[in-house]
Design a protein around this motif. Structure first.
Motif, mmCIF file in Angstrom:
data_model
loop_
_atom_site.group_PDB
_atom_site.id
_atom_site.type_symbol
_atom_site.label_atom_id
_atom_site.label_comp_id
_atom_site.label_asym_id
_atom_site.label_seq_id
_atom_site.Cartn_x
_atom_site.Cartn_y
_atom_site.Cartn_z
ATOM 1 N N SER A 142 15.984 42.143 79.218
ATOM 2 C CA SER A 142 17.421 42.486 78.960
ATOM 3 C C SER A 142 18.301 41.663 78.341
ATOM 4 O O SER A 142 19.102 41.863 77.679
ATOM 5 C CB SER A 142 17.921 43.082 80.345
ATOM 6 N N GLU A 143 18.199 40.287 78.659
ATOM 7 C CA GLU A 143 18.916 39.210 77.867
ATOM 8 C C GLU A 143 18.720 39.218 76.308
ATOM 9 O O GLU A 143 19.635 38.920 75.733
ATOM 10 C CB GLU A 143 18.638 38.089 78.570
ATOM 11 N N ARG A 144 17.283 39.280 76.133
ATOM 12 C CA ARG A 144 16.993 39.242 74.729
ATOM 13 C C ARG A 144 17.640 40.454 73.744
ATOM 14 O O ARG A 144 18.122 40.394 72.749
ATOM 15 C CB ARG A 144 15.614 39.612 74.553
ATOM 16 N N VAL A 145 17.907 41.567 74.673
ATOM 17 C CA VAL A 145 18.634 42.668 73.997
ATOM 18 C C VAL A 145 20.197 42.431 73.681
ATOM 19 O O VAL A 145 20.618 42.590 72.561
ATOM 20 C CB VAL A 145 18.356 44.081 74.825
ATOM 21 N N LEU A 157 22.546 61.946 77.901
ATOM 22 C CA LEU A 157 23.899 62.258 78.216
ATOM 23 C C LEU A 157 24.412 63.640 77.729
ATOM 24 O O LEU A 157 25.370 64.142 78.222
ATOM 25 C CB LEU A 157 24.979 61.266 77.626
ATOM 26 N N THR A 158 23.441 64.603 77.133
ATOM 27 C CA THR A 158 23.859 65.688 76.553
ATOM 28 C C THR A 158 22.303 66.259 76.773
ATOM 29 O O THR A 158 21.183 65.913 76.983
ATOM 30 C CB THR A 158 24.229 65.961 75.386
ATOM 31 N N ALA A 159 22.573 68.033 76.942
ATOM 32 C CA ALA A 159 21.291 68.574 77.133
ATOM 33 C C ALA A 159 20.471 68.472 75.731
ATOM 34 O O ALA A 159 19.169 68.596 75.982
ATOM 35 C CB ALA A 159 21.679 70.164 77.495
ATOM 36 N N GLU A 160 20.947 68.192 74.789
ATOM 37 C CA GLU A 160 20.095 68.655 73.408
ATOM 38 C C GLU A 160 19.859 67.015 73.077
ATOM 39 O O GLU A 160 19.313 66.732 72.024
ATOM 40 C CB GLU A 160 20.825 69.027 72.300
ATOM 41 N N ALA A 161 19.724 66.114 73.930
ATOM 42 C CA ALA A 161 19.676 64.663 73.458
ATOM 43 C C ALA A 161 18.203 64.247 73.249
ATOM 44 O O ALA A 161 17.965 63.388 72.199
ATOM 45 C CB ALA A 161 20.238 63.710 74.742
ATOM 46 N N GLY A 162 17.169 64.881 73.785
ATOM 47 C CA GLY A 162 16.063 64.825 73.502
ATOM 48 C C GLY A 162 15.276 63.365 73.902
ATOM 49 O O GLY A 162 16.323 62.896 74.784
ATOM 50 N N GLU A 163 14.049 63.444 73.697
ATOM 51 C CA GLU A 163 13.609 61.928 74.238
ATOM 52 C C GLU A 163 13.688 60.947 73.455
ATOM 53 O O GLU A 163 13.865 61.079 71.971
ATOM 54 C CB GLU A 163 11.931 62.055 74.748
ATOM 55 N N LEU A 164 13.782 59.607 73.967
ATOM 56 C CA LEU A 164 13.995 58.495 72.886
ATOM 57 C C LEU A 164 12.469 57.770 72.865
ATOM 58 O O LEU A 164 11.494 57.825 73.514
ATOM 59 C CB LEU A 164 14.680 57.250 73.557
ATOM 60 N N ALA A 165 12.232 57.270 71.768
ATOM 61 C CA ALA A 165 10.997 56.843 71.133
ATOM 62 C C ALA A 165 11.395 55.418 70.179
ATOM 63 O O ALA A 165 11.972 55.846 69.329
ATOM 64 C CB ALA A 165 9.854 57.635 70.840
ATOM 65 N N GLY A 166 10.471 54.409 70.559
ATOM 66 C CA GLY A 166 10.938 53.253 69.410
ATOM 67 C C GLY A 166 11.238 52.017 70.148
ATOM 68 O O GLY A 166 11.743 51.962 71.190
ATOM 69 N N PRO A 167 11.346 51.143 69.081
ATOM 70 C CA PRO A 167 11.957 49.606 69.718
ATOM 71 C C PRO A 167 13.423 49.632 69.916
ATOM 72 O O PRO A 167 14.024 50.488 69.247
ATOM 73 C CB PRO A 167 11.414 48.707 68.702
ATOM 74 N N VAL A 168 13.982 48.832 70.737
ATOM 75 C CA VAL A 168 15.309 48.851 70.913
ATOM 76 C C VAL A 168 15.632 47.664 70.053
ATOM 77 O O VAL A 168 15.116 46.562 69.878
ATOM 78 C CB VAL A 168 15.733 48.110 72.410
ATOM 79 N N GLU A 169 16.793 48.240 69.030
ATOM 80 C CA GLU A 169 17.186 47.277 67.784
ATOM 81 C C GLU A 169 18.582 47.021 67.750
ATOM 82 O O GLU A 169 19.486 47.859 68.413
ATOM 83 C CB GLU A 169 16.583 47.834 66.613
#
Length: 180
Positions: free
Chosen positions: A47-50, A166-178
């Motif tokens: 988390s600190e790297r982020v 946060l919204t119904a249409e947000a969908g799923e997340l995938a990929g690196p945190v950048e």
């Protein structure tokens, strides 16, 4: 700046707790609280790297304050938010989240997180990501990211990577945190 006052403990008559967005002058107190809560070991966490590359969002970061007997306010907790991207999509990263040791289990920690997520939703964000205990954070809408969908820098227990849409249409997340 939006604020909300609520009692710290139901059934008791403690002073009101005020939730407000973090101001520049709050920074030293928030940093000291985080140091007390996590110690120097926090610097080794992914988390600190982020946070090293993320953009701080004080307008979505929330502090909990309690009035003292002489009229001063005492910082009881904080939930900081950061702009990042996951798989190219803009999202928020929550953390650190800290509550003073003697104030834990008073119930306002969940309100801190809920208020920070409300601010992110009002700002048009689709998701909030954090690293934490699902048992605690599920009560404010977070769930484990499926598989290894959200990839943080450095080693992390993937079961602790949590996402809140946060919204119904947000969908799923995938990929690196950048960076945002």
């Amino acid at each position: 700046m939006s604020a909300q006052s609520t009692p710290a403990q139901p059934g008791a008559s403690p002073p009101a707790i005020t939730l407000q967005f973090e101001r520049p002058e709050d920074g030293p107190l928030v940093d000291a609280l985080i140091e007390r809560a996590f110690g120097p070991g926090r610097y080794a966490k992914s988390s600190e790297r982020v946070r090293e590359f993320a953009t701080f969002a004080p307008e979505m970061s929330v502090c909990a304050w309690s009035p003292e007997s002489r009229g001063d306010l005492r910082l009881l907790g904080c939930a900081r938010m950061w702009h990042v991207r996951v798989g190219g999509q803009p999202v928020m990263f929550l953390g650190p989240f800290a509550v003073e040791l003697g104030e834990r289990n008073a119930g306002f920690g969940a309100r801190l997180i809920a208020r920070a997520c409300e601010a992110a939703q009002a700002a048009g964000q689709s998701h909030v990501v954090l690293v934490g205990d699902e048992t605690y954070f599920s009560r404010v809408g977070f769930a484990t990211a499926p598989g290894r969908a959200v990839i943080l820098p450095g080693p992390v227990d993937q079961r602790r990577v949590l996402v809140r849409a946060l919204t119904a249409e947000a969908g799923e997340l995938a990929g690196p945190v950048e960076p945002a």
